[in-house]
Design an enzyme around this catalytic site. Structure first.
Site, PDB file in Angstrom:
ATOM      1  N   TYR A  72       5.040  18.254  11.327  1.00  0.00           N
ATOM      2  CA  TYR A  72       6.111  17.311  11.700  1.00  0.00           C
ATOM      3  C   TYR A  72       7.485  17.962  11.725  1.00  0.00           C
ATOM      4  CZ  TYR A  72       2.738  14.225   9.165  1.00  0.00           C
ATOM      5  OH  TYR A  72       1.639  13.578   8.670  1.00  0.00           O
ATOM      6  N   GLU A  95       0.854  -1.203   0.000  1.00  0.00           N
ATOM      7  CA  GLU A  95       0.000   0.000   0.000  1.00  0.00           C
ATOM      8  C   GLU A  95       0.881   1.242   0.000  1.00  0.00           C
ATOM      9  OE1 GLU A  95      -1.975  -0.557   3.749  1.00  0.00           O
ATOM     10  OE2 GLU A  95      -3.203  -2.211   3.049  1.00  0.00           O
ATOM     11  N   CYS A 138      -1.717  33.526  10.009  1.00  0.00           N
ATOM     12  CA  CYS A 138      -1.460  34.126  11.322  1.00  0.00           C
ATOM     13  C   CYS A 138      -1.129  33.067  12.372  1.00  0.00           C
ATOM     14  CB  CYS A 138      -2.664  34.944  11.747  1.00  0.00           C
ATOM     15  SG  CYS A 138      -3.147  36.118  10.488  1.00  0.00           S
ATOM     16  N   GLY A 151       2.171   4.943  -0.845  1.00  0.00           N
ATOM     17  CA  GLY A 151       1.671   6.263  -1.221  1.00  0.00           C
ATOM     18  C   GLY A 151       2.822   7.203  -1.526  1.00  0.00           C
ATOM     19  N   TYR A 200       1.168  14.030   0.533  1.00  0.00           N
ATOM     20  CA  TYR A 200       0.734  14.693   1.768  1.00  0.00           C
ATOM     21  C   TYR A 200       0.930  16.201   1.693  1.00  0.00           C
ATOM     22  CZ  TYR A 200       0.851   9.820   3.065  1.00  0.00           C
ATOM     23  OH  TYR A 200       0.636   8.460   3.083  1.00  0.00           O
TER      24      TYR A 200
HETATM   25  C1  LIG Z   1      -0.949   6.084   5.036  1.00  0.00           C
HETATM   26  C2  LIG Z   1      -1.093   4.640   4.818  1.00  0.00           C
HETATM   27  C3  LIG Z   1      -0.402   4.038   3.763  1.00  0.00           C
HETATM   28  C4  LIG Z   1       0.552   4.769   2.863  1.00  0.00           C
HETATM   29  O1  LIG Z   1       1.714   5.155   3.529  1.00  0.00           O
HETATM   30  P1  LIG Z   1       2.940   5.780   2.687  1.00  0.00           P
HETATM   31  O2  LIG Z   1       3.922   6.098   3.748  1.00  0.00           O
HETATM   32  O3  LIG Z   1       2.427   6.983   2.002  1.00  0.00           O
HETATM   33  O4  LIG Z   1       3.414   4.747   1.749  1.00  0.00           O
HETATM   34  C5  LIG Z   1      -0.624   2.688   3.552  1.00  0.00           C
HETATM   35  N1  LIG Z   1      -1.472   1.970   4.348  1.00  0.00           N
HETATM   36  C6  LIG Z   1      -2.131   2.527   5.366  1.00  0.00           C
HETATM   37  C7  LIG Z   1      -3.043   1.703   6.180  1.00  0.00           C
HETATM   38  C8  LIG Z   1      -1.969   3.885   5.638  1.00  0.00           C
HETATM   39  O5  LIG Z   1      -2.618   4.429   6.664  1.00  0.00           O
END
Ligand SMILES: *Cc1c(COP(=O)(O)O)cnc(C)c1O
Length: 460
Positions: A320, A277, A387, A279, A415
């Site tokens: 962060y 998964e 602000c 991102g 993000y």
């Molecule tokens: C945010 C998230 C991702 C993606 O994370 P990346 O660091 O962007 O690869 C994958 N799985 C779950 C469950 C997430 O919450």
């Protein structure tokens, strides 16, 4: 950041000058490279060659429809965390059958919608959610495919806000409670156990935490196997880091190779389909935030460049204390060296501008130069108009700036826009995807009227 390079002192997105994009679409604008997105995803696919692997793009990193569409065309699956994200996948032509539904708080309505759409799998995070999902599936006369998100209690070695695999996080089911939860799932008539998943955090720059999590997952898989509970897939989540400054994350290929190697040594390691998964590692370095310097000022000996982008556009520094590269769109000595600098140079990397030089020459004050176009070299804090003192995008950067200059905030593809807000009633930025020398507007800049269109005054 390979898609963003200098040519003759001008920063390009693929073949297009960012100056042209600013002229055409204004600022602040998110600019993404089509080829960088496709290339990042393809690298995972090539690394997976010959194995049953489904890379699900985690929509929450950047959920623009054009990005989803682009990845859907490459055969990507998707990882969603809300009904809204499911609707986006469907609207962009993504395949619900390749979509996994993650998240710690799915509502009944969201479960129903996902069941009707036919998602690949629900990543379930508690026993209670299992019962809930079973009821919703029963009411629709369906069987919901489930995977349990286990919490492997592994330290991802990343920022606490984006670390999710530790025992005390809100995410997942504790390792020691997982077997009981699987027994429950296997016994519920409207659920079908199909997999196991974990996601230990984000911006992980080392292979070791992934392998540690995989080992914990395989331990459970063996226990389940002994119980007669067979799984179809292992989902190792996302979290692969990118280079913002000088980080050295494993390559996409190296990470997958390490995972395959570990599975090879497991007696049934080859039989499971693998899901990921990812991102950030697909879109993070494929985008910049293009912004203009509004004001230069000096306060208490600090130099500030006030830009037209702010924490509402890019929240990561405020949230962060994240570090993003700041690149001048036109290199200050571009005119002088145009003849010499004929080749392209890679933008970014190694935090070349990252370390503030405490001895930077700051002879003339920024305010004195307000009306001149002469750039002033100083150590700048790059701040927005919001602000809040937390509204900074970068600090301590040695740059030669003049008011009106364009800057590109690097590694802003993940993000960035996705976490943006309308704080201070600021319209969200436009989004553009560059393809070669062409720019496509993929999200219009918001209008101010649209920001309060849903609001009503009280009756008189
Ligand atoms: C945010 C998230 C991702 C993606 O994370 P990346 O660091 O962007 O690869 C994958 N799985 C779950 C469950 C997430 O919450």
């Amino acid at each position: 950041m390979d898609a963003f390079t200098y040519r003759h002192g001008e920063l390009l997105a693929e073949e297009l000058a960012l100056t042209d994009i600013a002229e055409r679409f204004g600022t602040p604008t998110y600019v993404y490279s089509r080829s960088a997105i496709v290339e990042a995803f393809s690298e995972f696919q090539r690394a997976a060659a010959g194995r049953k692997v489904l890379v699900c793009y985690a929509l929450k990193a950047n959920s623009n429809l054009a990005v989803i569409d682009l990845l859907a065309r490459q055969g990507a699956g998707f990882d969603i965390v809300s009904a809204g994200e499911l609707q986006r996948v469907l609207a962009a032509g993504g395949d619900p059958g390749k979509t996994v539904f993650s998240g710690v708080g799915k509502s009944e309505a969201e479960m129903r919608m996902a069941l009707q759409a036919g998602v690949r799998c629900f990543n379930v995070e508690s026993e209670s959610e299992l019962h809930h999902l079973n009821r919703v599936a029963a009411s629709l006369g369906k069987r919901a495919p489930v995977s349990l998100r286990v919490n492997p209690d592994v330290d991802a070695g990343t920022h606490p806000y984006i670390s999710t695999g530790l025992r005390e996080n809100k995410f997942g089911i504790a390792h020691e409670a997982a077997l009981a939860a699987y027994r429950t799932a296997a016994a519920l008539p409207n659920l079908q156990v199909v997999g196991i998943d974990c996601h230990i955090g984000s911006q992980i720059t080392d292979t070791a935490p992934f392998l540690a999590a995989l080992d914990k997952v395989l331990e459970l898989v063996d226990t389940l196997h002994a119980e007669g509970i067979e799984l179809h897939h292992l989902d190792l989540g996302g979290g692969l880091g990118i280079r913002y400054s000088d980080e050295t994350p494993p390559s996409r290929a190296a990470l997958l190779a390490a995972v395959f190697e570990r599975l090879q040594r497991h007696p049934r390691g080859q039989q499971y389909e693998l899901l990921f998964e990812f991102g950030r590692s697909i879109v993070g370095n494929a985008g910049v935030l293009l912004t203009r310097v509004e004001y230069l000022k000096e306060n208490g000996g600090r130099h500030f460049a006030v830009i037209d982008a702010a924490m509402n556009d890019l929240m990561r520094p405020a949230l962060y204390e994240a570090w993003h590269e700041v690149l001048p769109v036109r290199q200050p000595n571009a005119g002088a060296s145009a003849g010499v600098d004929s080749g392209s140079t890679r933008a970014g990397g190694h935090g070349s501008q990252g370390s503030a030089s405490p001895t930077a020459p700051t002879t003339s004050s920024a305010s004195a130069a307000a009306n001149t176009a002469q750039p002033i070299e100083a150590v700048y804090d790059i701040v927005g108009p919001v602000c809040e003192s937390g509204d900074w995008l970068a600090r301590g950067r040695t740059l030669a700036l003049a008011e009106g200059d364009l800057l590109a905030i690097g590694s802003a593809g993940a993000y960035g826009m996705a976490m943006s807000s309308n704080y201070n009633t600021r319209p969200r930025a436009a989004e553009v995807i560059v393809d070669g020398a062409q720019a496509h507007l993929v999200r219009e800049r918001e209008s101010i009227e649209s920001l309060f269109a849903l609001e009503r005054p009280l009756p008189r």
